[in-house]
Design an enzyme around this catalytic site. Sequence first.
Site: not given
Length: 249
Positions: A9, A87
């Site tokens: 990202h 994550e």
Amino acid sequence: MYTLVLLRHGESAWNKENRFTGWTDVDLSPQGIEEAHRAATLLHDGGYSFDLAYTSVLKRAIRTLWIVLDDLDLMYLPVHHTWRLNERHYGALQGLDKRETTEKFGKDQVQAWRRGYAVRPPALEETDPRHPRFDPRYAGLKKDDLPATESLEDTLARVVPYWNETIVPTLQDGKRILIAAHGNSIRALVKYLDGVPDDVITGLNIPTGFPLVYELDDDLHPIRHYYLGDEEEIRRATESVASQTATKK
């Protein structure tokens, strides 16, 4: 040959503030939005297109994917969201300033928490409001699947089964796949695909917003991989990730 594109990202608000983020659902920064548009341009100029996409359940990865698909005029593609691409969970470190944490606990300890393959940061208490059991997006998960902290080894243990059981069959069907995820979920996948040793993966940093292309053979073994973009910009972005815990002089 199969082609797979991995994309971390764009810069998030907490990347910008240099905070441990983990499963905290922060959005992209203005620079992160620009990085997502840049990624789309690089993919367009490289002639890449896709049949479906995978991402996490965290908005910084989701929004990055939205921007890329919008810019490529591919908003209609099927998108699969999974917590397994989240994550790495940074436990009680989430929300803390990385430099201040380094000054408090020491460079070696924080580096071990950040990059040690099997080292977990201090865990969240179950009563901590940051614990994922309080987040409705994880309501359907078993208690044992909800981490209070994770090492990279733990992250790999949830990413790889999803890769083998869900993503691999779609690749073998000839689908062109884009995965928009996070620094550590991508590091876990890179470690698995390339067979990176435990002591080497600690030094691998994934820059935000640069597409990482994998060319795979018929057995899905990597032939080669490379980033799209200017080499000097990629180098600077990678070094920026590596230096996030540097203390002020």
